[in-house]
Design an enzyme around this catalytic site. Structure first.
Site, PDB file in Angstrom:
ATOM      1  CG  PHE A 146      43.150  35.673  39.494  1.00 60.48           C
ATOM      2  CD1 PHE A 146      44.245  35.395  38.693  1.00 60.48           C
ATOM      3  CD2 PHE A 146      43.383  36.080  40.806  1.00 60.48           C
ATOM      4  CE1 PHE A 146      45.545  35.522  39.181  1.00 60.48           C
ATOM      5  CE2 PHE A 146      44.683  36.204  41.295  1.00 60.48           C
ATOM      6  CZ  PHE A 146      45.768  35.932  40.478  1.00 60.48           C
ATOM      7  CG  ASP A 233      38.764  33.761  45.924  1.00 62.23           C
ATOM      8  OD1 ASP A 233      38.966  34.698  46.720  1.00 62.23           O
ATOM      9  OD2 ASP A 233      39.621  33.368  45.109  1.00 62.23           O
ATOM     10  CE  LYS A 274      44.491  40.439  46.038  1.00 63.52           C
ATOM     11  NZ  LYS A 274      43.835  39.629  45.049  1.00 63.52           N
TER      12      LYS A 274
HETATM   13  C1  PLP Z   1      44.383  38.249  44.685  1.00 62.67           C
HETATM   14  C2  PLP Z   1      43.455  37.114  44.620  1.00 62.67           C
HETATM   15  C3  PLP Z   1      43.856  35.813  44.954  1.00 62.67           C
HETATM   16  C4  PLP Z   1      45.296  35.455  45.276  1.00 62.67           C
HETATM   17  O1  PLP Z   1      45.805  36.134  46.370  1.00 62.67           O
HETATM   18  P1  PLP Z   1      47.403  36.206  46.572  1.00 62.67           P
HETATM   19  O2  PLP Z   1      47.558  36.847  47.928  1.00 62.67           O
HETATM   20  O3  PLP Z   1      47.932  37.058  45.461  1.00 62.67           O
HETATM   21  O4  PLP Z   1      47.921  34.824  46.506  1.00 62.67           O
HETATM   22  C5  PLP Z   1      42.904  34.808  44.932  1.00 62.67           C
HETATM   23  N1  PLP Z   1      41.624  35.058  44.595  1.00 62.67           N
HETATM   24  C6  PLP Z   1      41.206  36.302  44.273  1.00 62.67           C
HETATM   25  C7  PLP Z   1      39.782  36.516  43.931  1.00 62.67           C
HETATM   26  C8  PLP Z   1      42.100  37.366  44.246  1.00 62.67           C
HETATM   27  O5  PLP Z   1      41.698  38.576  43.878  1.00 62.67           O
END
Ligand code: PLP
Length: 431
Positions: A146, A233, A274
């Site tokens: 994701f 990520d 985040k």
């Molecule tokens: C939440 C998330 C995203 C996307 O972030 P948004 O601010 O919702 O676009 C990408 N990668 C990971 C691992 C995430 O948990």
């Protein structure tokens, strides 16, 4: 202007249903206030927040220092665009560079934007530094990843809800199984056009899918050997969530700076979002050393709001709070305790199969089929008992409270979780 105020949770749900797009399926709770580990609904009922806005609120709701940084800066100037300099961006970039030990930062707003940024930099690096023929670069990603919701990112998702009827898809991605370093090595050996490997150190949305302890180190060494960029990520796993400053650090709480550097699989590109703002403001970033970041020149990437002075001040304060309040250490300590308590409970119940995770990013697996409503029903019962969590991927419940939780609060939460599931089990049995 005095806008209409909703007077009940139901009214808020109805109005949103009527006027908003239905692109989410929220738990039926309407939150109105938050402080630390707690949130309150419209009727005044208090809950423990065990989602923390998908780990954006690691520092706790409405952290006074972060709010103050936001307010003080907003009073001065909120947005300049990057057509002009502002007096805060450079200071934030220097601070982040020292904090994460990477030369440079490129600021954006949302997580998906930061992932897109990393993909663009990786491709450009491949053509200009690695010597891959233009348009041939391939990026390796993992099954069940994701990374966000943009057109390119959903192109390499294998979640049918995220993908179906959104094509044509962006080419240039190769999928391998998660937690499989051999598959990575094989895919790189089979294709001379591999530019990068994009990976989550723990797959949060996939259900806190936690790899072997040495996965990231193995991946690091394979990427180094083959001149492939490792893009971590850490949007959900980073900023102390997993009991370390970054999940790529393995089990260390050194915040990236200790002598156990050998356990740190330092990425070539670090993708953050985040909790970099403590959930107060949308801030995301890609960090890399000069060799990689220097491929981006004026006009090639950007964002009107990216790097604005409010974002810069909020992010700096949010990162400093993580250090000052020793949140990585706290997440590690409480995480151990949580998983131990869950293990004990699992030994006495049929309904929960397994607990997994690191630090305060954990999940329990419900012993039922993926399309059953059991996990959802348990989350509804948890809500009645004052704790908010949400199922991910059908039969998995993620537990990720703010990292400012104390031990006494965690004890109370463990007791809510175990007694709720116990009640639920008894109800099922008596049917
Ligand atoms: C939440 C998330 C995203 C996307 O972030 P948004 O601010 O919702 O676009 C990408 N990668 C990971 C691992 C995430 O948990």
């Amino acid at each position: 202007m005095d806008f209409h105020k909703v007077t009940s949770s139901q009214e808020a749900i109805d109005i949103e249903h009527k006027y908003g797009a239905h692109n989410y399926h929220p738990l039926p709770v309407v939150l109105k206030k938050g402080e630390g580990v707690h949130v309150w609904d419209v009727e005044g009922k208090k809950y423990y927040d065990f989602l923390s806005a998908y780990s954006a609120v690691n520092q706790g709701h409405c952290h006074p220092r972060i709010l103050n940084a936001m307010y003080e800066q907003a009073k001065e100037i909120s947005l300049t665009s990057r057509a002009f300099h502002n007096d805060k961006l450079g200071i934030f970039e220097k601070y982040a560079s020292e904090y994460f030990d990477l030369d440079k930062l490129l600021p954006m707003n949302t997580g998906a934007e930061a992932v897109e940024t990393a993909i663009k930099i990786c491709r450009k690096w491949a053509y200009e530094k690695k010597g891959i023929e233009e348009k041939d670069a391939q990026i390796i990603v993992c099954d069940d990843n994701f990374h966000g919701r943009t057109t390119t990112i959903i192109s390499f998702s294998n979640d049918e809800d995220a993908r179906k009827n959104f094509g044509p898809y962006t080419p240039g991605f190769i999928k391998i199984p998660y937690n499989d370093a051999d598959a990575l090595e094989k895919a790189i050996k089979e294709n001379k056009n591999i530019a990068g490997f994009l990976v989550e150190p723990i797959q949060g949305e996939a259900g806190v899918n936690t790899p072997d302890d040495d996965f990231m180190q193995k991946v690091r060494s394979i990427c180094t050997k083959n001149n492939v960029l490792l893009m971590a990520d850490e949007i959900q796993t980073g900023i102390a969530r997993t009991g370390a400053l970054l999940a790529s650090c393995g089990h260390c709480t050194c915040q990236g700076h200790c002598e156990r550097q050998s356990t740190y699989a330092k990425p070539d590109m670090l993708i953050l979002g985040k909790a970099i703002s403590g959930g107060a403001y949308p801030v995301s970033a890609v960090m890399a050393d000069d060799e990689v970041m220097s491929v981006i020149k004026p006009g090639q990437h950007g964002s009107t709001f990216g790097g604005n002075p409010v974002a810069a001040m909020v992010a700096m304060e949010a990162l400093q709070v993580v250090k000052d309040e020793k949140l990585a250490q706290n997440a590690r300590r409480l995480g151990h305790k949580f998983r131990e308590a869950m293990q004990e409970f699992i030994a006495t119940t049929e309904i929960v199969d397994h607990v997994r995770g690191r630090g305060l990013l954990n999940a329990i697996l419900i012993n039922d089929s993926e399309d059953s409503s059991t996990a959802w029903d348990i989350c509804m019962a948890l809500k009645e008992n004052g704790l908010l969590a949400k199922p991910t991927h059908g039969n998995i419940i993620r537990f990720a409270p703010p990292l400012v939780m104390d031990e006494e609060q965690l004890d109370e939460c463990i007791s809510i979780i175990t007694s709720t599931i116990r009640e639920f089990e008894e109800k099922l049995a008596s049917r």
